[in-house]
Each structure stands twice: as structure tokens, then as C-alpha cells.
Scaffold this motif. Structure first.
Motif, short mmCIF file in Angstrom:
data_model
loop_
_atom_site.label_atom_id
_atom_site.label_comp_id
_atom_site.label_asym_id
_atom_site.label_seq_id
_atom_site.Cartn_x
_atom_site.Cartn_y
_atom_site.Cartn_z
N ARG A 1 -4.64 43.04 42.62
CA ARG A 1 -5.93 43.63 42.24
C ARG A 1 -6.93 42.58 41.75
O ARG A 1 -8.14 42.82 41.76
CB ARG A 1 -5.73 44.67 41.14
CG ARG A 1 -5.00 45.92 41.56
CD ARG A 1 -5.06 46.92 40.42
NE ARG A 1 -4.38 48.17 40.74
CZ ARG A 1 -3.09 48.39 40.49
NH1 ARG A 1 -2.36 47.43 39.94
NH2 ARG A 1 -2.54 49.55 40.77
N HIS A 2 -6.44 41.44 41.33
CA HIS A 2 -7.31 40.45 40.69
C HIS A 2 -7.94 39.51 41.72
O HIS A 2 -7.77 38.28 41.67
CB HIS A 2 -6.52 39.67 39.65
CG HIS A 2 -6.14 40.50 38.47
ND1 HIS A 2 -6.86 40.52 37.29
CD2 HIS A 2 -5.12 41.38 38.30
CE1 HIS A 2 -6.29 41.36 36.44
NE2 HIS A 2 -5.23 41.90 37.03
N GLY A 3 -8.66 40.09 42.65
CA GLY A 3 -9.37 39.30 43.66
C GLY A 3 -8.78 39.35 45.04
O GLY A 3 -9.50 39.61 46.02
N PRO A 4 -7.46 39.09 45.20
CA PRO A 4 -6.89 39.08 46.56
C PRO A 4 -7.04 40.40 47.32
O PRO A 4 -7.00 40.40 48.55
CB PRO A 4 -5.41 38.76 46.29
CG PRO A 4 -5.43 37.97 45.04
CD PRO A 4 -6.51 38.60 44.20
N LYS A 5 -7.22 41.50 46.60
CA LYS A 5 -7.38 42.78 47.26
C LYS A 5 -8.58 42.78 48.20
O LYS A 5 -8.72 43.64 49.08
CB LYS A 5 -7.52 43.87 46.20
CG LYS A 5 -7.44 45.29 46.72
CD LYS A 5 -7.36 46.27 45.57
CE LYS A 5 -7.42 47.69 46.10
NZ LYS A 5 -8.54 48.44 45.55
N SER A 6 -9.44 41.78 48.06
CA SER A 6 -10.61 41.65 48.93
C SER A 6 -10.22 41.48 50.40
O SER A 6 -11.05 41.71 51.29
CB SER A 6 -11.44 40.44 48.50
OG SER A 6 -11.78 40.50 47.13
N VAL A 7 -8.99 41.08 50.67
CA VAL A 7 -8.56 40.83 52.05
C VAL A 7 -8.42 42.13 52.84
O VAL A 7 -8.40 42.12 54.08
CB VAL A 7 -7.22 40.05 52.06
CG1 VAL A 7 -6.05 40.95 51.69
CG2 VAL A 7 -7.00 39.39 53.41
N LEU A 8 -8.32 43.26 52.17
CA LEU A 8 -8.07 44.53 52.84
C LEU A 8 -9.23 44.95 53.72
O LEU A 8 -10.39 44.88 53.33
CB LEU A 8 -7.79 45.63 51.82
CG LEU A 8 -6.54 45.50 50.95
CD1 LEU A 8 -6.44 46.67 49.99
CD2 LEU A 8 -5.29 45.42 51.82
N ASP A 9 -8.90 45.38 54.93
CA ASP A 9 -9.88 46.02 55.80
C ASP A 9 -9.14 47.00 56.70
O ASP A 9 -7.92 47.19 56.56
CB ASP A 9 -10.70 45.00 56.60
CG ASP A 9 -9.86 44.19 57.60
OD1 ASP A 9 -8.69 44.55 57.83
OD2 ASP A 9 -10.38 43.20 58.14
N SER A 10 -9.84 47.62 57.62
CA SER A 10 -9.23 48.65 58.46
C SER A 10 -8.20 48.09 59.43
O SER A 10 -7.43 48.86 60.03
CB SER A 10 -10.32 49.40 59.25
OG SER A 10 -11.03 48.49 60.08
#
Length: 379
Positions: A263-272
Motif C-alpha cells: 500500500r505504501h506506494g508500490p500499489k501504483s503499479v496496478l492497472d487493468s
């Protein structure tokens, strides 16, 4: 240790059918049984004497997958031995030995090495000999003719434990070699028993039977894979991400983290176009955090974007039966078989040759081009 001949060239499937890699993944249940029934009693005596030192430090070391093996099994050894147990990669030790090796702390250096021919492997044991006053070596390897095994074969302060010959994987990626060394370590220094090895073999056989489902996951051809796990499963997530990155020759983006850290930044990698795989802990407390991140990502991306692997009954999860009572460091072996198949089938979906995904030699099975520089300063 009893050996089993490796497959001949005529026995190996074509690359588009999985090559030697698919055979080496599938042989793991039998290889683990062989590991468990061939532990030399002399090894137990050697390690009993070494681990009797109350101030002993245990370092688990290797490079790449062999380093991640240490990360996975270290917590189990720490609890079982009641000693300081740390996983430190050979690449870290060689680059900065005085940051990691303590001269006056008695140390057992456990080296994982499929071939034992990586330049950093031998350099790490030599540095330990040079820097640490009292050091013992446990070498876990698949090749009795490898550099590391030969260097330590006749030393009274060293123990070389060989895996079954067939686990000296001929494919590019470490599969049966890795899990066999991990199991051997858990049997020699951790809580694992022969019965546990049989339990894990049965769970791995269940994964083998899940190949159609795993092929379907790979068939979605997602371009990003994220692996999440806590405790020993963080090392498992790291190894899973590397396996897929290697076998797709870097064509697919992979990432790993812990459920809380993600949750601390790396979650930014998520996409469809992302598939998230979550390894659910057998520990009731830790599992709460796994379930939280599963629910969160499913709400964001949809249920089909999250695959859950569990040893306990869980809704919408792939459950590996019979593992209740085993800790995460042991359960990780069965989970790894799933990760290996997913990496292999994703490689095939992208038209790669899994036994050699880098035919031009950009990355090699045993690392090349490493210069080991001598230490020029004294203590």
C-alpha cells in the motif's frame, strides 16, 4: 545419496511443450521424498555439535533464487534453533563483507548453490574463512563436481550435502534444485520431518494436477504480475516474481511485496492488465492482513484480477489440501510449484524457449563476467 539418472535428450519435450523445465517442475514430489529418505546421520551429528554453541550466528546465503531460499526458510530455523538466523545474499557479502561478517561471532555459513559454480559462492566462503574467527560451512548443492562442493569436500569444518542428481536442473530456471535444497535445510536445521516431506509431496502432486487451471491463468496474457506474501512468503513472492521475469526474458513486468508494504506506494503499479497473486499465511494473525489486501484489490480491479493460494479453506481461493499444521517456511515449497508452472506457461504464451529464454546469452544459467576483487586491508 541415491541418484536418479537425468532424462536423455530424446526424453525431453519440445520447447513449445515445456522442454526440460516442465519435467523438472513435475519431478519435485519424488525428488522431495528422495531428499527426506537420504539424510546422512553424520550430517546430523556435525550440525548438532555446531548448533550447540549458544552464541552461534547462522547465515543463509546464495545468489538470486538461492538467496531467496534463505529468506523463505530463515524464520523457521530461527524459531526451531533459538539462534540468530539471517538470510544475506552472497552478492551482498562479496560486495561489502565487513558489513555482514562479524569476526568474533561463531558462525555457521549455509550456502545454497545449484551448481556451486557462481563466482560469489566460493568467494563468500573464502571471505568468511578470512574474516570470522570461528566459522563452519554447510554446503547444499546439486552438483558434486561443482566448485563449491569440491572446495569443501574434505574440510573438517565443512559439510557438503548433495541433492539427488536429477535435481541439478538443466533448464535455465531453478525449480527442483531450489525446493530440494530448501527442504534439505528444513530437515537438517529446522522443524521438518520425513512425514512433513511426504505431506508436501502430496500437496505438490495436487498442484501438478492443476496444470489446466494454471495454463488458463497464463492464457489471459496479463502484462503485469504482482506477488504478495508476508513473513516467509515475502521471500516466496520475490522468487515467484523472478521466476516469471526470467522465463519471459523480461517481457512481462513483475513485482513483489508484503501485503502491508504494497500500500505504501508500490500499489501504483496496478492497472487493468495486472494479475495479483496473494500467498495466504497459515498463521491466523498474519492471514488477516492477507485477506484485507485481497478484498481491497478485488474491489479495485475485480475478482478475476486476484488469484489466491491458500493452505486453509477459503472462498474463491486455490486451496492446497493437507498442509494444516505446517508453518509457512514449509508450505512455501508447495506454493512454489504453482509459481513455477505459472512462469513456465506464461513463457510459452509469449513464445519463449523456457529452457533457454535468452538464446543470445544476455543472461546465463550460471552468472558470468564477475570479477572477484581481493581484500587489501587487514582487520
Amino acid at each position: 545419496m541415491t541418484t536418479t539418472p537425468q532424462s536423455t535428450a530424446t526424453d525431453v519435450p519440445a520447447q513449445e511443450d515445456g522442454g526440460a523445465t516442465i519435467l523438472e517442475i513435475g519431478q519435485q514430489p519424488d525428488a522431495w521424498r528422495e531428499v527426506a529418505t537420504s539424510i546422512d546421520p553424520r550430517a546430523e551429528g556435525f550440525l548438532r555439535d555446531v548448533t550447540a554453541h549458544a552464541d552461534l550466528r547462522v547465515i543463509l546465503t546464495g545468489a538470486g533464487s538461492s538467496a531467496f531460499a534463505g529468506e523463505i526458510v530463515a524464520p523457521a530455523l530461527r524459531h526451531h534453533l533459538g539462534r540468530r538466523v539471517e538470510a544475506i545474499a552472497t552478492t551482498s557479502i562479496v560486495a561489502s563483507p565487513r558489513d555482514h561478517l562479524e569476526p568474533r561471532t561463531p558462525t555457521l555459513l549455509v550456502s545454497f548453490g545449484r551448481s556451486g559454480n557462481s563466482p560469489e559462492s566460493l568467494a563468500t566462503t573464502a571471505l568468511a574463512d578470512e574474516i570470522v574467527d570461528d566459522v563452519w560451512h554447510l554446503v547444499l548443492t546439486c552438483d558434486e563436481n561443482g566448485t563449491l562442493a569440491r572446495a569443501h569436500a574434505d574440510r573438517p569444518d565443512s559439510l557438503v550435502v548433495l541433492m539427488p542428481e536429477r535435481t541439478n536442473d538443466t533448464g535455465f530456471a531453478m525449480t527442483s534444485s531450489l525446493t530440494s535444497m530448501m527442504l534439505s535445510c528444513l530437515l537438517l536445521l529446522g522443524p521438518a520431518t520425513r512425514d512433513d516431506a511426504e505431506t508436501l509431496a502430496r500437496a505438490a502432486q495436487h498442484v501438478i494436477e492443476l496444470q489446466p487451471e494454471i495454463r488458463a491463468l497464463a492464457g489471459a496474457k496479463k502484462q503485469r504480475f504482482v506477488y504478495l506474501g508476508a513473513g516467509p512468503f515475502e521471500g516466496l513472492a520475490r522468487e515467484s516474481a523472478l521466476k516469471l521475469l526470467e522465463l519471459t526474458a523480461g517481457e512481462v513486468v513483475t513485482y513483489f511485496d508484503s501485503p502491508l508494504g504494497f500500500r505504501h506506494g508500490p500499489k501504483s503499479v496496478l492497472d487493468s492488465d495486472t494479475l495479483v497473486l496473494v500467498y495466504v499465511s497459515t498463521d491466523e494473525y498474519t492471514r488477516r492482513y492477507d485477506l484485507d489486501i485481497i478484498a481491497e484489490i478485488r474491489a479495485q480491479l475485480g475478482p478475476d484480477s486476484v488469484t489466491v493460494i491458500s493452505a486453509e479453506p477459503l472462498d474463491d481461493a486455490i486451496v492446497l489440501p493437507g498442509l494444516s499444521g505446517l508453518g509457512d517456511s514449509s508450505v512455501a515449497l508447495a506454493y512454489l510449484v504453482f509459481a513455477q508452472y505459472l512462469a513456465l506457461f506464461t513463457s510459452l504464451e509469449h513464445g519463449k524457449t523456457p529452457d533457454n529464454p535468452f538464446p543470445s546469452g544476455e543472461v546465463s544459467r550460471v552468472v558470468k563476467g564477475v570479477t572477484i576483487h581481493p581484500m587489501t586491508t587487514g582487520r
